[in-house]
Design a protein around this motif. Structure first.
Motif, short mmCIF file in Angstrom:
data_model
loop_
_atom_site.label_atom_id
_atom_site.label_comp_id
_atom_site.label_asym_id
_atom_site.label_seq_id
_atom_site.Cartn_x
_atom_site.Cartn_y
_atom_site.Cartn_z
N MET A 203 0.83 -1.20 0.00
CA MET A 203 0.00 0.00 0.00
C MET A 203 0.87 1.25 0.00
O MET A 203 0.59 2.22 -0.74
N GLN A 204 1.91 1.27 0.81
CA GLN A 204 2.79 2.44 0.85
C GLN A 204 3.43 2.69 -0.50
O GLN A 204 3.55 3.84 -0.95
N GLU A 205 3.84 1.61 -1.17
CA GLU A 205 4.44 1.76 -2.49
C GLU A 205 3.43 2.32 -3.48
O GLU A 205 3.75 3.21 -4.29
N HIS A 206 2.20 1.84 -3.42
CA HIS A 206 1.17 2.32 -4.33
C HIS A 206 0.90 3.82 -4.12
O HIS A 206 0.86 4.58 -5.09
N VAL A 207 0.72 4.22 -2.88
CA VAL A 207 0.43 5.63 -2.61
C VAL A 207 1.57 6.52 -3.09
O VAL A 207 1.35 7.59 -3.66
N GLN A 208 2.81 6.06 -2.88
CA GLN A 208 3.96 6.85 -3.33
C GLN A 208 4.00 6.96 -4.85
O GLN A 208 4.31 8.03 -5.39
N VAL A 209 3.65 5.89 -5.55
CA VAL A 209 3.65 5.92 -7.01
C VAL A 209 2.56 6.87 -7.53
O VAL A 209 2.78 7.61 -8.50
N VAL A 210 1.39 6.86 -6.90
CA VAL A 210 0.33 7.80 -7.30
C VAL A 210 0.79 9.24 -7.07
O VAL A 210 0.60 10.11 -7.93
N ARG A 211 1.41 9.48 -5.93
CA ARG A 211 1.95 10.81 -5.64
C ARG A 211 2.93 11.25 -6.74
O ARG A 211 2.85 12.37 -7.25
N GLU A 212 3.87 10.38 -7.07
CA GLU A 212 4.89 10.72 -8.07
C GLU A 212 4.27 10.96 -9.45
O GLU A 212 4.72 11.84 -10.19
N HIS A 213 3.23 10.19 -9.77
CA HIS A 213 2.54 10.38 -11.05
C HIS A 213 1.93 11.78 -11.12
O HIS A 213 2.06 12.47 -12.14
N LEU A 214 1.27 12.20 -10.05
CA LEU A 214 0.63 13.51 -10.04
C LEU A 214 1.65 14.65 -10.04
O LEU A 214 1.46 15.67 -10.71
N LEU A 215 2.73 14.47 -9.31
CA LEU A 215 3.78 15.48 -9.31
C LEU A 215 4.41 15.62 -10.71
O LEU A 215 4.75 16.72 -11.14
N ARG A 216 4.52 14.48 -11.40
CA ARG A 216 5.08 14.52 -12.76
C ARG A 216 4.12 15.28 -13.69
O ARG A 216 4.57 16.07 -14.52
N LEU A 217 2.84 15.05 -13.54
CA LEU A 217 1.86 15.79 -14.34
C LEU A 217 2.01 17.30 -14.09
O LEU A 217 1.94 18.11 -15.02
N MET A 218 2.20 17.64 -12.84
CA MET A 218 2.29 19.04 -12.46
C MET A 218 3.48 19.74 -13.13
O MET A 218 3.41 20.91 -13.50
N THR A 219 4.55 19.00 -13.28
CA THR A 219 5.78 19.63 -13.80
C THR A 219 5.94 19.47 -15.31
O THR A 219 6.65 20.26 -15.94
N GLU A 220 5.28 18.46 -15.90
CA GLU A 220 5.51 18.16 -17.31
C GLU A 220 4.42 18.62 -18.26
O GLU A 220 4.68 18.82 -19.44
N ALA A 221 3.19 18.77 -17.77
CA ALA A 221 2.09 19.07 -18.68
C ALA A 221 1.15 20.08 -18.07
O ALA A 221 0.72 19.91 -16.92
N PRO A 222 0.80 21.14 -18.80
CA PRO A 222 -0.18 22.10 -18.28
C PRO A 222 -1.57 21.49 -18.25
O PRO A 222 -1.87 20.61 -19.07
N PRO A 223 -2.43 21.91 -17.31
CA PRO A 223 -3.79 21.40 -17.28
C PRO A 223 -4.52 21.70 -18.59
O PRO A 223 -4.19 22.66 -19.28
N SER A 224 -5.51 20.86 -18.92
CA SER A 224 -6.31 21.10 -20.11
C SER A 224 -7.16 22.34 -19.91
O SER A 224 -7.58 22.65 -18.78
N PRO A 225 -7.47 23.10 -20.98
CA PRO A 225 -8.31 24.29 -20.85
C PRO A 225 -9.69 23.92 -20.33
O PRO A 225 -10.20 22.86 -20.65
#
Length: 225
Positions: A203-225
């Motif tokens: 579970m800890q590994e899963h939560v960390q992976v979800v966190r990292e996925h969202l942080l990557r979205l934040m830094t790599e791609a702007p939100p959709s209009p």
């Protein structure tokens, strides 16, 4: 994110709270959007009184911030906010899955394995649009096996806000969906074996992976209009 059914005799402001929450997730009210009592009253065809009460409830949930005589603003998510929430989420979900190892029934395991099959199928489909729906369905069910509704109620509105944030980037899948599926299977195997340490680690590994996925979205791609 599946909407929870609201009993028909629920007060108007609580039904409105649920509806606004669902509409934030759906993108009707974008993160950072200013909401006025008048706008919401007209949209939902109710008076200002239940609107104000619903917004106060949503402020307690951490989904909006009230503004003096100016309605409310849907909370936006920055890196610090995301990390603070995932610190709490990891602690609560780890506690729940440890308890689930002792409390789960054979019937619940059958349900968990059925949800796992759905998730693994989504992991195998390239560009699957239902990947995150299947992921949430499995992990939210596993959370319930820990038999602590208060912990789930603490997480749920913040999970809704995070889901609204994720959806603001449009349709996407993680870089390594197969690994998400394998991690989920390890978790279900630990539940079957009643092994809390292995379940907690998965579970800890899963939560960390979800966190990292969202942080990557934040830094790599702007939100959709």
């Amino acid at each position: 994110m599946a909407a929870k059914k609201t009993p028909i005799n629920t007060p108007t402001y609580l039904r409105l709270r649920q509806q606004i929450r669902e509409d934030i997730v759906a993108g009707q009210w974008a993160l950072g959007r200013h909401l006025t009592l008048r706008e919401l009253g007209l949209h939902y065809e109710v008076s200002n009184v239940p609107v104000r009460e619903a917004l106060l409830q949503l402020q307690g949930d951490g989904m909006v911030e009230m503004k003096m005589n100016r309605g409310a603003v849907v909370r936006d998510i920055d890196e610090a906010t995301l990390n603070r929430f995932f610190d709490i989420r990891q602690a609560l979900q780890t506690m729940l899955v440890r308890k689930a190892c002792a409390l789960r029934t054979d019937e619940q395991l059958v349900q968990a394995e059925a949800l796992l099959v759905v998730f693994e199928a989504a992991c195998r489909r390239s560009g699957s649009t239902d990947f995150f729906d299947a992921e949430r369905g499995l992990y939210e069910f596993i959370d319930t096996l820990g038999d602590n509704p208060h912990a789930i109620e603490l997480m749920h509105p913040r999970n809704c806000l995070v889901e609204a944030f994720r959806r603001s980037f449009g349709e996407h899948s993680p870089r390594d969906p197969d690994r998400w599926g394998r991690r989920a299977r390890r978790l279900v195997r630990a539940l079957i074996a009643r092994h809390p340490a292995h379940a907690a680690a998965a579970m800890q590994e899963h939560v960390q992976v979800v966190r990292e996925h969202l942080l990557r979205l934040m830094t790599e791609a702007p939100p959709s209009p």
